[in-house]
Design a protein around this motif. Structure first.
Motif, mmCIF file in Angstrom:
data_model
loop_
_atom_site.group_PDB
_atom_site.id
_atom_site.type_symbol
_atom_site.label_atom_id
_atom_site.label_comp_id
_atom_site.label_asym_id
_atom_site.label_seq_id
_atom_site.Cartn_x
_atom_site.Cartn_y
_atom_site.Cartn_z
ATOM 1 N N GLU A 317 0.850 -1.180 0.000
ATOM 2 C CA GLU A 317 0.000 0.000 0.000
ATOM 3 C C GLU A 317 0.888 1.234 0.000
ATOM 4 O O GLU A 317 2.074 1.163 0.371
ATOM 5 C CB GLU A 317 -0.925 0.004 1.212
ATOM 6 C CG GLU A 317 -0.193 -0.050 2.533
ATOM 7 C CD GLU A 317 -1.117 -0.341 3.705
ATOM 8 O OE1 GLU A 317 -1.260 0.553 4.554
ATOM 9 O OE2 GLU A 317 -1.685 -1.445 3.761
ATOM 10 N N THR A 582 -5.899 -1.227 -2.194
ATOM 11 C CA THR A 582 -6.550 0.008 -1.753
ATOM 12 C C THR A 582 -6.977 -0.076 -0.297
ATOM 13 O O THR A 582 -7.352 0.926 0.298
ATOM 14 C CB THR A 582 -7.784 0.293 -2.620
ATOM 15 O OG1 THR A 582 -8.671 -0.830 -2.558
ATOM 16 C CG2 THR A 582 -7.377 0.542 -4.066
ATOM 17 N N GLU A 584 -6.562 -0.299 3.702
ATOM 18 C CA GLU A 584 -5.599 0.186 4.686
ATOM 19 C C GLU A 584 -5.282 -0.955 5.666
ATOM 20 O O GLU A 584 -6.100 -1.314 6.512
ATOM 21 C CB GLU A 584 -6.180 1.385 5.442
ATOM 22 C CG GLU A 584 -5.362 1.831 6.641
ATOM 23 C CD GLU A 584 -3.946 2.255 6.290
ATOM 24 O OE1 GLU A 584 -3.020 1.907 7.040
ATOM 25 O OE2 GLU A 584 -3.775 2.925 5.253
#
Length: 702
Positions: A317, A582, A584
């Motif tokens: 990420e 995408t 978290e």
């Protein structure tokens, strides 16, 4: 009053003096008026923690604690929220102090302090600064909380200025990567800090909290062991433990939201009864008993359905212009490239200290007997036991012939637990001869890891491992997982946890499959990104069923890496490409936690402590993490007590781990440090006796 009656009165006074000292020395007299007025059991409301006094049926109220745990698992990453509620039932203000465990390698990044409707978020600060802010707030009568790391798996939460009949709640959050072994994912939540054996001959007045310079005077802690020259923070890592029969405290409520991403073949816990609600792609798991005592670690494991075996992956990420990624590579199937079985020398070490008394020594004996049965005639072996002293079965390793194995099994069957936990002599004996020879050399270390001098032991393993490989086997309901994991890492082996007697055959069978068949050696990773920073820097050998997990920071969003190694003399490689997510997942904090761990390891290798300290603080502050040199501190700006009010710190007792025996832990484990306060009491009592006898004699002469 006659001279004789005066002498008798003085004698009675002296005898009462002696009795009071004797009671104090034996923990029977408890002068604790600062806890509030004494109460009887029928006067106590629910949620109170009661401390015994010398009067039958009369107790003193102390802070109570309740813990609520919520864990969300997504793939191989677990995010955990722990809420702890302190309730002060005393008649005056107190400072709550609670030592609690977390998984080794967990990245602790958030703390919140709740007082009624007010919520104060903790801020990361350098450890000395956080301590000063906390002490200042406490002196000003403000609510404050301080979360400190004592070990990578032991944390201390302090809560200042808890007023009479007031409740304060602390909430912390952390995350970790899950362990995958033998086809199963493993989630472990530690619930109790087991007592630690603390060697050392010199008692220190105070402990350095890990700040490096030691210039800041700190509370030396309220544990049962004094600080020593070999364990300078013993009083901060040895918890206050409930005595047999005392009121149960700190019940645990625990829930797990499991989103494995694949269908499961099996979901179970070998430590606790569960309640499971399954949906299409998720599982809601909770404890069947929601008021369970925190006396053993919680362990949950699940097995993906056949055909859903995890594949090599590099997922990441983006944060602040950097890419943080986890590289996960499964070893090749152990049966795909059969390895010729090489002659091996196996040294078994078994812990027979007092903390192993009861079910733990039974597990260890069974595990060792199982291991002896797996030896082949061409192998050599020896057995070492240790408590306060070290003993070898043989002066040197012998061939695993039927007579020798039978003799070893008879010797092991008679082993009993008792005494201290002096690990160093046992490790020294096991590593003898590690510099020479051609056989595969493996050391299997069975222990609960209940020691406080971990760094000393890690340093010895690093310097004397030689060609040996060290495999640790955690025994009991609450082993010291930090010691077990790091010792195996430095020993280039693996850690196996045997939580119950019923698991011995499965877990030891899995361990021996690894011992007999290391899958990949001489591993290396060739990254496409030249600026990559990956941890751990030293890549371990890979064994059957265990994936390689590397945390990396990259700047190139495209590309990937090639993992290569040797398998029975043949080359092996695997290519993986980066897949950005995408979601978290906090991968940056997992990377930072691993970097901090690697930096701290350098201290044991001789690196400059101040340089390491600066580097750790920089990483920890940037990623908002608790570490040896940083802490989370939360302060309420509104004073709730009069300025200068002094609140007495109170350690919240914890349960002794399930299966441990109080008498063997606190009655037979010797501490090499001198119990100075007890000696003073004994000396004063002896002086009082001498004076009393002299008074009696003079009275008789008169």
């Amino acid at each position: 009053m006659t001279q004789g009656s005066g002498a008798r009165a003085r004698t009675r006074w002296l005898l009462r003096f002696v009795i009071l000292f004797w009671l104090a020395a034996h923990g029977k007299a408890k002068a604790l008026p600062d806890l509030g007025p004494p109460v009887k059991t029928d006067q106590v409301r629910s949620g109170s923690l009661l401390v015994k006094t010398d009067k039958t049926g009369v107790f003193l109220p102390a802070p109570a604690l309740e813990t609520d745990v919520a864990i969300r698992v997504t793939g191989i990453v677990a995010r955990t929220r722990v809420r702890q509620r302190f309730a002060n039932a005393a008649g005056d203000c107190v400072e709550g102090v609670y030592v609690f465990p977390l998984p080794e390698g967990s990245a602790v990044d958030h703390m919140r302090l709740r007082i009624g409707d007010r919520v104060i978020d903790g801020q990361i600060r350098e450890r000395e600064e956080a301590k000063k802010l906390y002490e200042q707030a406490k002196s000003e009568g403000k609510k404050a909380s301080l979360l400190e790391q004592e070990r990578p798996n032991i944390f201390t939460a302090s809560v200042a200025s808890i007023g009479a009949n007031e409740e304060v709640e602390i909430e912390i959050e952390y995350q970790e990567t899950l362990r995958f072994d033998a086809g199963k994912f493993h989630l472990r939540f530690p619930m109790v800090v087991a007592p630690r054996y603390t060697p050392g001959g010199t008692v220190l007045a105070s402990a350095d909290t890990g700040g490096g310079s030691g210039a800041l005077a700190v509370n030396p802690g309220m544990g049962w062991a004094p600080n020593t020259d070999r364990v300078p923070d013993a009083s901060r890592i040895t918890t206050t433990v409930l005595r047999p029969g005392e009121t149960r405290v700190n019940p645990i409520r625990l829930r797990v939201e499991l989103l494995p991403g694949v269908k499961l073949r099996k979901l179970e816990s070998v430590t606790h009864a569960l309640r499971v609600d399954a949906a299409e792609a998720s599982y809601a798991v909770s404890l069947a008993d929601q008021t369970l005592a925190a006396d053993r670690d919680f362990k949950l494991q699940w097995e993906p359905d056949l055909g859903a075996r995890p594949q090599p992956a590099l997922f990441g990420e983006t944060r602040d212009g950097q890419i943080y990624a986890l590289l996960v590579v499964m070893p090749p199937d152990a049966t795909s490239v059969p390895a010729a079985r090489l002659p091996r020398e196996t040294i078994f070490i078994i812990d027979t200290s007092g903390s192993m008394y009861g079910t733990s020594i039974d597990q260890a004996r069974r595990a060792l007997l199982f291991a002896l049965d797996r030896l082949a005639p061409e192998d050599r072996f020896n057995v070492i036991e240790f408590n306060s002293i070290m003993k070898r079965l043989y002066t040197e390793s012998r061939r695993s012939l039927p007579d020798s194995v039978a003799e070893a099994k008879a010797w092991v069957g008679k082993l009993q637990a008792g005494g201290g936990t002096e690990m160093l002599p046992a490790l020294a004996a096991a590593f003898e001869g590690a510099e020479s020879g051609s056989d595969v050399r493996q050391v299997v270390f069975m222990t609960d890891g209940g020691v406080g001098n971990e760094e000393e032991l890690f340093g010895y393993i690093r310097k004397h491992l030689g060609r040996s490989r060290l495999f640790t086997v955690g025994i009991g309901s609450a082993p010291n997982s930090h010691f077990m994991t790091k010792a195996a890492e430095f020993g280039r082996g693996t850690f196996t946890y045997v939580g119950s007697v019923s698991e011995v055959q499965e877990k030891m069978g899995g361990l021996f499959r690894k011992l007999e068949n290391p899958v990949l050696t001489d591993l290396r990773i060739d990254w496409d990104d030249a600026t990559v920073e990956a941890w751990p820097a030293k890549i371990p050998d890979l064994y059957a069923g265990e994936p390689l997990v590397i945390a990396a920071r990259l700047s190139n969003p495209k590309g990937g890496a090639t993992v290569a190694g040797q398998r029975s003399g043949e080359s092996w490689s695997e290519r993986v490409t980066l897949a950005l997510s995408t979601d978290e997942r906090g991968t940056d904090r997992l990377w930072a936690r691993r970097k901090i761990g690697s930096l701290m390891d350098r201290i044991g290798e001789g690196a400059d402590r101040e340089k390491v300290k600066r580097d750790v603080i920089e990483v920890a502050v940037a990623h908002h993490l608790v570490s040896d040199f940083t802490s989370l501190v939360a302060v309420d700006l509104t004073p709730t007590l009069a300025r200068g009010t002094v609140c007495t710190p109170k350690a919240v007792p914890v349960h002794l781990p399930a299966g441990w025996d109080y008498g063997h832990v606190f009655g037979e484990i010797p501490q090499t440090a001198t119990p100075g306060p007890l000696y003073i009491l004994i000396g004063a009592a002896c002086a009082a006796v001498a004076i009393g006898l002299r008074t009696l004699a003079s009275g008789a002469r008169s």
